[in-house]
Scaffold this motif. Structure first.
Motif, PDB file in Angstrom:
ATOM      1  N   ILE A  13      27.832 -20.828  25.929  1.00  0.00           N
ATOM      2  CA  ILE A  13      28.440 -20.514  25.010  1.00  0.00           C
ATOM      3  C   ILE A  13      28.874 -19.102  24.707  1.00  0.00           C
ATOM      4  O   ILE A  13      30.055 -18.605  24.334  1.00  0.00           O
ATOM      5  CB  ILE A  13      28.076 -21.073  23.569  1.00  0.00           C
ATOM      6  N   ALA A  14      27.847 -18.367  24.745  1.00  0.00           N
ATOM      7  CA  ALA A  14      27.739 -16.805  24.615  1.00  0.00           C
ATOM      8  C   ALA A  14      26.476 -16.212  25.430  1.00  0.00           C
ATOM      9  O   ALA A  14      25.838 -16.920  25.790  1.00  0.00           O
ATOM     10  CB  ALA A  14      27.906 -16.139  23.211  1.00  0.00           C
ATOM     11  N   ASP A  15      26.441 -15.027  25.511  1.00  0.00           N
ATOM     12  CA  ASP A  15      25.515 -14.457  26.077  1.00  0.00           C
ATOM     13  C   ASP A  15      23.970 -14.773  25.785  1.00  0.00           C
ATOM     14  O   ASP A  15      23.128 -14.779  26.443  1.00  0.00           O
ATOM     15  CB  ASP A  15      25.226 -12.727  26.123  1.00  0.00           C
ATOM     16  N   ASN A  16      23.882 -15.130  24.378  1.00  0.00           N
ATOM     17  CA  ASN A  16      22.560 -15.570  23.772  1.00  0.00           C
ATOM     18  C   ASN A  16      22.455 -16.701  23.529  1.00  0.00           C
ATOM     19  O   ASN A  16      21.428 -17.350  22.850  1.00  0.00           O
ATOM     20  CB  ASN A  16      22.336 -14.817  22.684  1.00  0.00           C
ATOM     21  N   SER A  17      23.495 -17.562  23.886  1.00  0.00           N
ATOM     22  CA  SER A  17      23.569 -19.258  23.727  1.00  0.00           C
ATOM     23  C   SER A  17      24.118 -20.025  24.615  1.00  0.00           C
ATOM     24  O   SER A  17      24.932 -19.798  25.395  1.00  0.00           O
ATOM     25  CB  SER A  17      24.504 -19.423  22.173  1.00  0.00           C
ATOM     26  N   PHE A  18      23.580 -21.433  24.587  1.00  0.00           N
ATOM     27  CA  PHE A  18      23.993 -22.509  25.627  1.00  0.00           C
ATOM     28  C   PHE A  18      23.696 -23.772  25.087  1.00  0.00           C
ATOM     29  O   PHE A  18      22.805 -23.772  24.246  1.00  0.00           O
ATOM     30  CB  PHE A  18      23.548 -22.157  26.960  1.00  0.00           C
ATOM     31  N   THR A  19      24.362 -24.638  25.731  1.00  0.00           N
ATOM     32  CA  THR A  19      24.128 -26.362  25.548  1.00  0.00           C
ATOM     33  C   THR A  19      23.542 -26.756  26.824  1.00  0.00           C
ATOM     34  O   THR A  19      24.125 -26.462  27.581  1.00  0.00           O
ATOM     35  CB  THR A  19      25.291 -26.941  24.960  1.00  0.00           C
ATOM     36  N   CYS A  43      21.202 -27.376  21.876  1.00  0.00           N
ATOM     37  CA  CYS A  43      21.939 -26.116  21.691  1.00  0.00           C
ATOM     38  C   CYS A  43      20.611 -24.937  21.470  1.00  0.00           C
ATOM     39  O   CYS A  43      19.978 -25.230  20.360  1.00  0.00           O
ATOM     40  CB  CYS A  43      22.944 -26.252  20.500  1.00  0.00           C
ATOM     41  N   ILE A  44      20.767 -23.868  22.150  1.00  0.00           N
ATOM     42  CA  ILE A  44      19.829 -22.990  22.271  1.00  0.00           C
ATOM     43  C   ILE A  44      20.431 -21.672  22.027  1.00  0.00           C
ATOM     44  O   ILE A  44      21.394 -21.200  22.754  1.00  0.00           O
ATOM     45  CB  ILE A  44      19.181 -22.911  23.532  1.00  0.00           C
TER      46      ILE A  44
END
Length: 94
Positions: A13-19, A43-44
């Protein structure tokens, strides 16, 4: 019967987040579940779980985790579970 992987993917999702979504078909069912799926949808953000759906041995489909809190989940289908997860991680439109 060995577990069959039905889905396993990760979306950045972004540099610091993903699903992350992982769904297995298992036999016998996970203890406490009435269906033949073992699942983990997460979702992390910044290395911490913001939201997670899973079914655990002995606990079944009880788990919707938001931070440190757990909520009861009624399993209907894999499609409904993914739809619920996507709704939970999508910010409301303004």
């Amino acid at each position: 019967m060995p577990a069959v992987e039905l889905m396993n993917y990760r979306i950045q999702i972004a540099d610091n987040s993903f699903t992350s979504v992982r769904i297995l078909q298992v036999e016998p069912p996970v203890q406490g579940s009435e269906h033949q799926y073992k699942y983990s949808l997460a979702c992390i953000v910044d290395g911490r779980y913001l939201l997670r759906y899973d079914n655990e041995r002995g606990k079944g489909d009880h788990n919707k985790h938001i931070g440190d809190r757990e909520y009861t989940v009624t399993f209907i289908s894999i499609e409904a579970l993914i739809t619920r997860f996507q709704k939970d991680i999508t910010p409301p439109r303004r």
